[in-house]
Design an enzyme around this catalytic site. Structure first.
Site, PDB file in Angstrom:
ATOM      1  N   ASP A 160       0.826  -1.217   0.000  1.00 52.51           N
ATOM      2  CA  ASP A 160       0.000   0.000   0.000  1.00 52.51           C
ATOM      3  C   ASP A 160       0.860   1.267   0.000  1.00 52.51           C
ATOM      4  O   ASP A 160       0.682   2.164   0.847  1.00 52.51           O
ATOM      5  CB  ASP A 160      -0.926   0.015   1.219  1.00 52.51           C
ATOM      6  CG  ASP A 160      -1.600  -1.331   1.452  1.00 52.51           C
ATOM      7  OD1 ASP A 160      -2.012  -1.956   0.469  1.00 52.51           O
ATOM      8  OD2 ASP A 160      -1.707  -1.749   2.616  1.00 52.51           O
ATOM      9  N   GLU A 182     -11.093   0.945  -2.487  1.00 50.29           N
ATOM     10  CA  GLU A 182     -10.372   1.301  -1.262  1.00 50.29           C
ATOM     11  C   GLU A 182      -9.162   2.161  -1.613  1.00 50.29           C
ATOM     12  O   GLU A 182      -8.979   2.564  -2.751  1.00 50.29           O
ATOM     13  CB  GLU A 182      -9.931   0.022  -0.523  1.00 50.29           C
ATOM     14  CG  GLU A 182      -9.062  -0.894  -1.372  1.00 50.29           C
ATOM     15  CD  GLU A 182      -8.781  -2.229  -0.714  1.00 50.29           C
ATOM     16  OE1 GLU A 182      -9.189  -2.421   0.443  1.00 50.29           O
ATOM     17  OE2 GLU A 182      -8.150  -3.090  -1.357  1.00 50.29           O
TER      18      GLU A 182
END
Length: 503
Positions: A16, A181
């Site tokens: 991420d 997301e």
């Protein structure tokens, strides 16, 4: 000298990623989950070569994290530079959204402050608009909130001291963008842009949203897919603009046992105002990852992402993380190397849940590691050695038994019901051995050959080989540990220089 770079630019588990540029410097942060110190900060001058320069947090703010909490902890951070300060926002999915800041990113960051105590609010990204107002965009974890596939916008005090009460869902991806997301919010040429992944980490894609108002309506395009490449699920990352106007997109690829490795894609803004990422895949602006591409227009600045460690000053380097909030008594003093105390743990506590495991990421697809181990044991049950960690895990360790010091192979796995199965197998007796060298060779797909060498002897392999696996939201890890079974933990294990050789 080659004028091309090759992907991945980081073959290690920096999940991420978010990246910003300040002047000539690039800064990268990534998820650290339950491993501590957390929120690693990486630095680069050329976008290709990176080095760990700090950790933004040293511990997590709950006694829960004094024990191992796989899959919990820090999820999907974002980093920004505003008002002469660096800001990092992140979520603890079971707690809420946190913020910390620093004027010097290499120094101590502020004590993290909880902006919103709301389980299931995840992947926060701040945005300071031209009119002085500040905003926060975030996603939801269905497992904690009962909400998924949606992005929410909340106004924030400009000093990031608190959120204001005007929450609004600005996009619902349920019909078209499942598992939406990781949003990153930007402004370009008077328009607002959200870069966000969808479809999940294994087979997902990158979507870009565009609007003239933060509240929408938002137009969108899916701009990066796997296409005909081996790079599955290319998404979730950061748009970066270079001083000369050149652009790039840094994202991850979930590579199983190796974790979420990092790629750099070229990005160009087309005449219709939309970004095109990677190599064109169709006429609608969709791209696919590149394997090689011309180097960014930046002065080369070679550096090496840390893996080997001589444990200067008896301390682990920045590449190492514990499995839980670190405790002062885990380290012992010693003249050379790193000394780990045989901290008492229940005999039936699995290696999988051992908090004092000291681990680092797999640094390459193929590599070897070795370390000299010197045990000082006083009580039965004292042990220490090297480990490979994941939902399948193993260790080659020295252990004090009723027959003396024994070299043992410890291995285990988590079954489909969530139960741990673990066994300890004796390898050979080691009485009167002052020290031993332990190591492993890791080959394709995480196949591990453990090995050992006594003073002056050749390397001996432990059979059969071990097949490593990913952990909970993380790739496999390698490292060292010591443990005991008695309160008077005077035993220790000293590790002298951990040497990694990439192949």
């Amino acid at each position: 000298m080659s004028l091309l770079y090759q992907n991945p630019i980081i073959h290690a588990d920096y999940a991420d990623p978010d990246v910003i540029r300040t002047g000539k410097d690039f800064w990268l942060v990534s998820s650290s989950f339950h491993q501590l110190p957390g929120l690693p900060l990486l630095h680069s001058r050329d976008l290709i070569h990176w080095k760990i320069v700090n950790h933004i947090i040293t511990a997590l703010p709950s006694p829960e994290y004094d024990s191992v909490q796989p899959g919990k902890g820090v999820w999907a951070p974002s980093i920004r530079f505003h008002n002469d300060q660096f800001w990092v926002f992140y979520s603890l999915p079971d707690t809420g959204i946190f913020v910390t800041h620093a004027r010097d990113p290499l120094g101590k960051w502020s004590e993290p402050r909880c902006l919103k105590a709301e389980p299931g609010w995840i992947d926060p990204c701040p945005f300071w608009d031209d009119d002085g107002r500040a905003w926060l965009i975030h996603a939801f974890a269905f497992s904690r909130s009962g909400i998924k596939n949606k992005l929410q916008l909340v106004e924030m005090m400009p000093d990031a001291s608190r959120l204001l009460d005007n929450e609004r869902i600005i996009f619902d991806g349920t019909p078209s963008h499942p598992t939406l997301e990781g949003p990153k919010l930007y402004k370009r040429n008077g328009e607002y842009w959200i870069f966000a992944p969808a479809g999940g980490v294994k087979r997902g894609w990158q979507t870009v949203f565009r609007a003239t108002s933060l509240y929408g309506p938002w137009a969108f395009r899916d701009v990066l897919h796997q296409g005909a490449t081996p790079v599955n699920g290319p998404h979730q990352g950061a748009w970066v603009e270079l001083p000369n106007g050149e652009n790039g997109f840094i994202h991850f690829q979930d590579k199983g046992v190796y974790g979420r490795i990092i790629h750099l894609q070229p990005l160009r803004w087309a005449n219709d105002g939309w970004p095109h990422i990677g190599k064109p895949l169709d006429e609608n602006g969709k791209g696919q990852p590149v394997q090689t591409y011309r180097l960014p227009a930046l002065a080369p600045s070679p550096c090496v992402l840390q893996d080997s460690d001589d444990f200067a000053g008896g301390k682990p380097g920045l590449q190492w993380q514990w499995q839980a909030n670190p405790q002062d008594n885990w380290l012992a003093s010693g003249p050379v190397g790193l000394s780990l105390r045989c901290i008492p743990t229940p005999a039936d506590l699995s290696l999988y849940y051992l908090p004092q495991l000291l681990l680092q990421k797999f640094p390459a697809e193929r590599f070897s590691a070795r370390v000299v181990v010197q045990p000082v044991f006083y009580q039965q049950g004292d042990e220490g050695g090297i480990a490979i960690y994941g939902q399948r895990f193993a260790a080659l360790c020295v252990m004090l038994t009723d027959t003396g010091i024994t070299l043992c192979f410890r291995h285990g796995w988590m079954d489909d019901r969530g139960a741990i199965n673990e066994a300890v197998l004796p390898v050979r007796e080691l009485n009167d051995i002052a020290h031993i060298e332990l190591g492993y060779c890791v080959s394709y797909d995480g196949l591990v050959s453990f090995r050992y060498r006594l003073s002056g002897d050749s390397w001996q392999s432990v059979t059969p080989p071990f097949s490593a696996s990913a952990g909970k939201w993380i790739g496999a890890r390698m490292g060292i540990y010591a443990r005991g079974q008695h309160e008077e933990h005077t035993g220790k294990v000293t590790f002298s220089r951990f040497v990694v050789t990439q192949q």
